[in-house]
Design a protein around this motif. Structure first.
Motif, PDB file in Angstrom:
ATOM      1  N   ASP A   1      39.536  95.294 -65.942  1.00  0.00           N
ATOM      2  CA  ASP A   1      39.085  95.303 -64.553  1.00  0.00           C
ATOM      3  C   ASP A   1      38.325  94.036 -64.171  1.00  0.00           C
ATOM      4  O   ASP A   1      37.908  93.901 -63.029  1.00  0.00           O
ATOM      5  CB  ASP A   1      38.191  96.518 -64.297  1.00  0.00           C
ATOM      6  CG  ASP A   1      38.956  97.819 -64.465  1.00  0.00           C
ATOM      7  OD1 ASP A   1      40.197  97.791 -64.323  1.00  0.00           O
ATOM      8  OD2 ASP A   1      38.312  98.849 -64.741  1.00  0.00           O
ATOM      9  N   ALA A   2      38.126  93.114 -65.109  1.00  0.00           N
ATOM     10  CA  ALA A   2      37.363  91.898 -64.831  1.00  0.00           C
ATOM     11  C   ALA A   2      38.083  91.053 -63.796  1.00  0.00           C
ATOM     12  O   ALA A   2      39.306  90.926 -63.804  1.00  0.00           O
ATOM     13  CB  ALA A   2      37.157  91.100 -66.104  1.00  0.00           C
ATOM     14  N   VAL A   3      37.316  90.475 -62.919  1.00  0.00           N
ATOM     15  CA  VAL A   3      37.864  89.611 -61.886  1.00  0.00           C
ATOM     16  C   VAL A   3      37.960  88.203 -62.445  1.00  0.00           C
ATOM     17  O   VAL A   3      37.009  87.688 -63.035  1.00  0.00           O
ATOM     18  CB  VAL A   3      36.944  89.615 -60.632  1.00  0.00           C
ATOM     19  CG1 VAL A   3      37.470  88.666 -59.578  1.00  0.00           C
ATOM     20  CG2 VAL A   3      36.808  91.025 -60.095  1.00  0.00           C
ATOM     21  N   GLU A   4      39.114  87.586 -62.273  1.00  0.00           N
ATOM     22  CA  GLU A   4      39.277  86.216 -62.751  1.00  0.00           C
ATOM     23  C   GLU A   4      38.578  85.282 -61.775  1.00  0.00           C
ATOM     24  O   GLU A   4      38.816  85.316 -60.567  1.00  0.00           O
ATOM     25  CB  GLU A   4      40.752  85.847 -62.840  1.00  0.00           C
ATOM     26  CG  GLU A   4      40.956  84.470 -63.400  1.00  0.00           C
ATOM     27  CD  GLU A   4      42.422  84.103 -63.500  1.00  0.00           C
ATOM     28  OE1 GLU A   4      42.676  82.899 -63.683  1.00  0.00           O
ATOM     29  OE2 GLU A   4      43.279  84.980 -63.401  1.00  0.00           O
ATOM     30  N   VAL A   5      37.684  84.456 -62.315  1.00  0.00           N
ATOM     31  CA  VAL A   5      36.940  83.507 -61.497  1.00  0.00           C
ATOM     32  C   VAL A   5      37.630  82.164 -61.598  1.00  0.00           C
ATOM     33  O   VAL A   5      37.955  81.701 -62.691  1.00  0.00           O
ATOM     34  CB  VAL A   5      35.468  83.397 -61.967  1.00  0.00           C
ATOM     35  CG1 VAL A   5      34.711  82.386 -61.134  1.00  0.00           C
ATOM     36  CG2 VAL A   5      34.799  84.751 -61.925  1.00  0.00           C
ATOM     37  N   LYS A   6      37.873  81.544 -60.485  1.00  0.00           N
ATOM     38  CA  LYS A   6      38.497  80.225 -60.472  1.00  0.00           C
ATOM     39  C   LYS A   6      37.445  79.186 -60.136  1.00  0.00           C
ATOM     40  O   LYS A   6      36.497  79.463 -59.411  1.00  0.00           O
ATOM     41  CB  LYS A   6      39.631  80.192 -59.453  1.00  0.00           C
ATOM     42  CG  LYS A   6      40.713  81.186 -59.757  1.00  0.00           C
ATOM     43  CD  LYS A   6      42.040  80.660 -59.351  1.00  0.00           C
ATOM     44  CE  LYS A   6      43.073  81.715 -59.685  1.00  0.00           C
ATOM     45  NZ  LYS A   6      44.173  81.213 -60.380  1.00  0.00           N
ATOM     46  N   TYR A   7      37.604  77.994 -60.712  1.00  0.00           N
ATOM     47  CA  TYR A   7      36.649  76.908 -60.515  1.00  0.00           C
ATOM     48  C   TYR A   7      37.379  75.663 -60.035  1.00  0.00           C
ATOM     49  O   TYR A   7      38.575  75.493 -60.284  1.00  0.00           O
ATOM     50  CB  TYR A   7      35.925  76.578 -61.831  1.00  0.00           C
ATOM     51  CG  TYR A   7      35.085  77.713 -62.355  1.00  0.00           C
ATOM     52  CD1 TYR A   7      33.808  77.917 -61.884  1.00  0.00           C
ATOM     53  CD2 TYR A   7      35.585  78.584 -63.322  1.00  0.00           C
ATOM     54  CE1 TYR A   7      33.037  78.963 -62.368  1.00  0.00           C
ATOM     55  CE2 TYR A   7      34.825  79.625 -63.803  1.00  0.00           C
ATOM     56  CZ  TYR A   7      33.542  79.803 -63.318  1.00  0.00           C
ATOM     57  OH  TYR A   7      32.770  80.829 -63.789  1.00  0.00           O
TER      58      TYR A   7
END
Length: 126
Positions: A8-14
């Motif tokens: 369920d983790a949200v993928e964080v984009k940088y």
């Protein structure tokens, strides 16, 4: 049933560059990618400059000590033996004691800076 935190983790984009690289390094569980420059040249150069500053401040203190030695004033002797007297006399603007106090405080601050920089350099060598 409990939710799966990884699923369920949200993928964080940088933004590409340092933020992406920092995220990559931080995500490495073995920390094998955490390789940073030590800046040995800059550390050594900074320590040498701080030493040079301290040598100059020490020379100034020695000049004051020699002048005090030539001066047969009881106030000089009192200031050299009693911190409270020295501190009180240093409150007088443009006095010898004020000059010595300013120099002493500058030396103290510079020594602290030097000690901290030196301990960081020593830690890097280990």
């Amino acid at each position: 049933m409990r939710p799966d935190a990884e699923k369920d983790a949200v993928e964080v984009k940088y933004v590409h560059g340092y933020p992406t690289l920092a995220a990559f390094i931080a995500s490495d569980p073995g920390h094998s990618t955490a390789i940073y420059r030590r800046f040995d040249f800059l550390s050594a150069r900074t320590l040498l400059l701080l030493q040079s500053e301290l040598v100059e401040l020490e020379a100034q203190l020695r000049v004051l000590d020699q002048e005090d030695l030539q001066n047969d004033d009881e106030e000089v002797t009192e200031c050299a033996r009693d911190w409270n007297v020295f501190e009180e006399k240093a409150k007088v603007a443009h006095s010898r004691a004020e000059k010595r106090m300013q120099l002493s405080l500058l030396i103290r601050a510079k020594l602290k800076e030097y000690s901290e920089a030196n301990s960081i350099s020593q830690d890097e060598l280990n």
